[in-house]
Design a protein around this motif. Structure first.
Motif, PDB file in Angstrom:
ATOM      1  N   LYS A  31       0.843  -1.190   0.000  1.00  0.00           N
ATOM      2  CA  LYS A  31       0.000   0.000   0.000  1.00  0.00           C
ATOM      3  C   LYS A  31       0.882   1.245   0.000  1.00  0.00           C
ATOM      4  CE  LYS A  31      -3.910  -2.082   2.378  1.00  0.00           C
ATOM      5  NZ  LYS A  31      -4.882  -1.919   3.472  1.00  0.00           N
ATOM      6  N   PHE A  32       0.630   2.113  -0.956  1.00  0.00           N
ATOM      7  CA  PHE A  32       1.340   3.377  -1.055  1.00  0.00           C
ATOM      8  C   PHE A  32       0.321   4.480  -0.805  1.00  0.00           C
ATOM      9  CE2 PHE A  32       3.425   0.287  -3.750  1.00  0.00           C
ATOM     10  CZ  PHE A  32       4.723   0.366  -3.287  1.00  0.00           C
ATOM     11  N   ARG A  33       0.598   5.339   0.194  1.00  0.00           N
ATOM     12  CA  ARG A  33      -0.349   6.380   0.585  1.00  0.00           C
ATOM     13  C   ARG A  33       0.308   7.746   0.553  1.00  0.00           C
ATOM     14  NH1 ARG A  33      -2.560   3.292   5.948  1.00  0.00           N
ATOM     15  NH2 ARG A  33      -3.936   1.820   4.896  1.00  0.00           N
ATOM     16  N   GLY A  42      -4.509   6.604  -1.910  1.00  0.00           N
ATOM     17  CA  GLY A  42      -3.729   5.385  -1.796  1.00  0.00           C
ATOM     18  C   GLY A  42      -3.778   4.534  -3.044  1.00  0.00           C
ATOM     19  N   LEU A  43      -2.699   3.824  -3.283  1.00  0.00           N
ATOM     20  CA  LEU A  43      -2.629   2.808  -4.325  1.00  0.00           C
ATOM     21  C   LEU A  43      -2.336   1.499  -3.614  1.00  0.00           C
ATOM     22  CD1 LEU A  43      -2.383   1.720  -7.242  1.00  0.00           C
ATOM     23  CD2 LEU A  43       0.041   2.329  -7.126  1.00  0.00           C
ATOM     24  N   HIS A 185       3.361   8.834   2.788  1.00  0.00           N
ATOM     25  CA  HIS A 185       4.091  10.092   2.616  1.00  0.00           C
ATOM     26  C   HIS A 185       3.151  11.230   2.994  1.00  0.00           C
ATOM     27  CE1 HIS A 185       5.643  13.608   0.378  1.00  0.00           C
ATOM     28  NE2 HIS A 185       6.813  13.131   0.808  1.00  0.00           N
ATOM     29  N   SER A 186       3.549  12.027   3.960  1.00  0.00           N
ATOM     30  CA  SER A 186       2.732  13.160   4.414  1.00  0.00           C
ATOM     31  C   SER A 186       3.374  14.452   3.947  1.00  0.00           C
ATOM     32  CB  SER A 186       2.623  13.171   5.933  1.00  0.00           C
ATOM     33  OG  SER A 186       2.052  11.976   6.404  1.00  0.00           O
ATOM     34  N   THR A 187       2.512  15.429   3.608  1.00  0.00           N
ATOM     35  CA  THR A 187       3.048  16.721   3.235  1.00  0.00           C
ATOM     36  C   THR A 187       2.779  17.747   4.294  1.00  0.00           C
ATOM     37  OG1 THR A 187       1.002  17.224   2.040  1.00  0.00           O
ATOM     38  CG2 THR A 187       2.853  16.392   0.772  1.00  0.00           C
TER      39      THR A 187
END
Length: 187
Positions: A31-33, A42-43, A185-187
């Motif tokens: 899971k990529f978020r 998410g993917l 990944h948070s911005t």
């Protein structure tokens, strides 16, 4: 000497009946978020049944707020677009989730509902749960596991032809069903 080895084999066979633990997961999720402006995109790459090489991809959008009420999912391989409610807690063990969706392969629109619980099987004889471990910021591992059990039982009788004391050791079947690697990944 031969009688001792037969006794040992019978004991080993009975121990296998008492417990079975499978640590080979049948599902692997990557899971990529990306978190931005109050939403998580998410993917999910989901791999099932390693012998059959089944896989599925999902794009997921949901609010980050703790009181979020919905999530949007798109499954390009199956052709599904869905809007799902968050799991609504009906009682301590029972949840309800509803959703509407469209399948563009079949040109069909419909809705679904699902009752779920962490207790499965015939009541409390099965427990399903997820355990998360944060290895470092932005990378988590989540394990989906299941345990089916029969509690030990001691019983006996007198004057009925049954043994005075008898014991059933119970049974445990446990498995690691799913492993998820989650990169955020948070911005």
């Amino acid at each position: 000497m031969a009688s001792n080895s037969n006794a040992f084999n019978e004991e080993s066979a009975s121990n296998e009946d008492v417990y079975n633990i499978n640590l080979v997961p049948s599902e692997l999720f990557l899971k990529f978020r990306k978190e931005m402006e109050g939403f998580r995109v998410g993917l999910n790459l989901e791999f099932y049944n390693f012998q059959g090489n089944e896989y599925q991809a999902k794009l997921v959008l949901k609010p980050l707020a703790a009181d979020r009420k919905w999530k949007f999912m798109y499954e390009p391989i199956q052709g599904d677009i869905r809007l799902l409610s968050k799991k609504i807690r009906l009682n301590k063990y029972l949840n309800l989730q509803v959703g509407i969706g469209h399948n563009y392969h079949h040109n069909a629109i419909g809705w679904k509902w699902k009752l779920s619980t962490c207790l499965g099987g015939d009541g409390v004889s099965q427990i399903r749960n997820k355990t998360s471990i944060g290895l470092f910021p932005g990378f988590d591992l989540r394990f989906g596991w299941r345990a089916e059990y029969v509690l030990p039982e001691i019983h006996g009788a007198m004057g009925t032809g049954e043994p005075i004391f008898n014991m059933n050791c119970g049974r445990l079947n446990a498995s690691l069903d799913r492993v998820e690697a989650i990169v955020t990944h948070s911005t």
